[in-house]
Design an enzyme around this catalytic site. Structure first.
Site, PDB file in Angstrom:
ATOM      1  N   CYS A 179      39.902  42.824  38.829  1.00 33.07           N
ATOM      2  CA  CYS A 179      40.132  44.151  38.261  1.00 33.07           C
ATOM      3  C   CYS A 179      41.609  44.412  38.441  1.00 33.07           C
ATOM      4  O   CYS A 179      42.076  44.594  39.563  1.00 33.07           O
ATOM      5  CB  CYS A 179      39.308  45.230  38.956  1.00 33.07           C
ATOM      6  SG  CYS A 179      39.698  46.887  38.333  1.00 33.07           S
ATOM      7  N   CYS A 216      42.348  48.348  39.796  1.00 34.59           N
ATOM      8  CA  CYS A 216      42.003  48.767  41.165  1.00 34.59           C
ATOM      9  C   CYS A 216      41.022  47.763  41.741  1.00 34.59           C
ATOM     10  O   CYS A 216      41.409  46.666  42.097  1.00 34.59           O
ATOM     11  CB  CYS A 216      41.470  50.187  41.205  1.00 34.59           C
ATOM     12  SG  CYS A 216      39.908  50.403  40.338  1.00 34.59           S
ATOM     13  N   SER A 217      39.743  48.136  41.800  1.00 36.64           N
ATOM     14  CA  SER A 217      38.767  47.208  42.370  1.00 36.64           C
ATOM     15  C   SER A 217      37.388  47.397  41.757  1.00 36.64           C
ATOM     16  O   SER A 217      36.382  47.353  42.455  1.00 36.64           O
ATOM     17  CB  SER A 217      38.698  47.391  43.889  1.00 36.64           C
ATOM     18  OG  SER A 217      38.360  48.736  44.197  1.00 36.64           O
ATOM     19  N   CYS A 218      37.306  47.613  40.445  1.00 39.08           N
ATOM     20  CA  CYS A 218      36.014  47.720  39.769  1.00 39.08           C
ATOM     21  C   CYS A 218      35.223  46.440  40.028  1.00 39.08           C
ATOM     22  O   CYS A 218      35.739  45.335  39.869  1.00 39.08           O
ATOM     23  CB  CYS A 218      36.207  47.941  38.279  1.00 39.08           C
ATOM     24  SG  CYS A 218      36.943  49.541  37.901  1.00 39.08           S
TER      25      CYS A 218
END
Length: 200
Positions: free
Chosen positions: A103, A106-108
């Site tokens: 991602c 961010c951190s999906c």
């Protein structure tokens, strides 16, 4: 989309503040919180995805359902996946194609099937480098991809999440689904590791 990422950051900050307060008051021990997080990150969460991978390895019809409608196929296993409704796409690794997930914003991440995201997954170096030089990053993580294998990088977002269906390891014919699932790690379902027979 940026609102979703801001919301994730805000929730993380709130969780950290709450943990610090509870620790300060003597109500929570950091080691216990770390142990719970580690168990969810490495055992409970990834087991949902691992069960789906193992079933796909032994049941070609299930594999097709997993590739075409992941949530429905995972639901067939009777696992609890939480309220996550973000579409998930399962990407099949083959002898000709190796998939890896990132991602870049961010951190999906599909935590319902992979557990908590690893720290490195959220780090700016991984998020930027795996897009620019995926073979180098994969090699640094212990996955050497042959020059004739295409590497595909998939960017998760608030609208869609990805999970890799790794190749079944050689020498596992006749293994039970449970035994096969024990080979599947969170990192293999991100595409930065391969399932290994090891001691299983």
């Amino acid at each position: 989309m940026s609102h979703d990422h801001d919301h994730d950051d805000e929730n993380a900050l709130r969780a950290e503040a709450l943990e610090a307060l509870l620790t300060e008051k003597g109500l929570v021990q950091p080691a216990l919180v770390d142990a719970i997080v580690q168990r969810y990150e490495q055992d409970i969460g990834p087991m949902n995805g691992a069960r789906a991978v193992a079933r796909a390895w032994v049941d070609p019809e299930y594999k097709q359902r997993l590739l075409s409608d992941a949530w429905q196929a995972i639901g067939e296993l009777g696992v609890t996946t939480g309220p996550e409704l973000t579409p998930i796409v399962v990407l099949e690794n083959t002898p000709a194609v190796h998939n890896v997930v990132v991602c870049t914003l961010c951190s999906c991440y599909p935590s319902s099937v992979l557990g908590l995201p690893p720290t490195w997954y959220k780090s700016p170096p991984y998020r930027s480098r795996v897009v620019r030089e995926p073979r180098v990053v994969l090699g640094e993580m212990g996955v050497d991809v042959a020059p004739d294998v295409e590497v595909r990088v998939w960017d998760s977002s608030a609208e869609v999440r990805y999970m890799v269906l790794p190749e079944r390891p050689a020498g596992t014919d006749g293994w039970s689904e449970e035994r096969l699932a024990s080979l599947v790690t969170r990192d293999a379902m991100i595409g930065v590791a391969r399932p290994g027979v090891g001691d299983a």
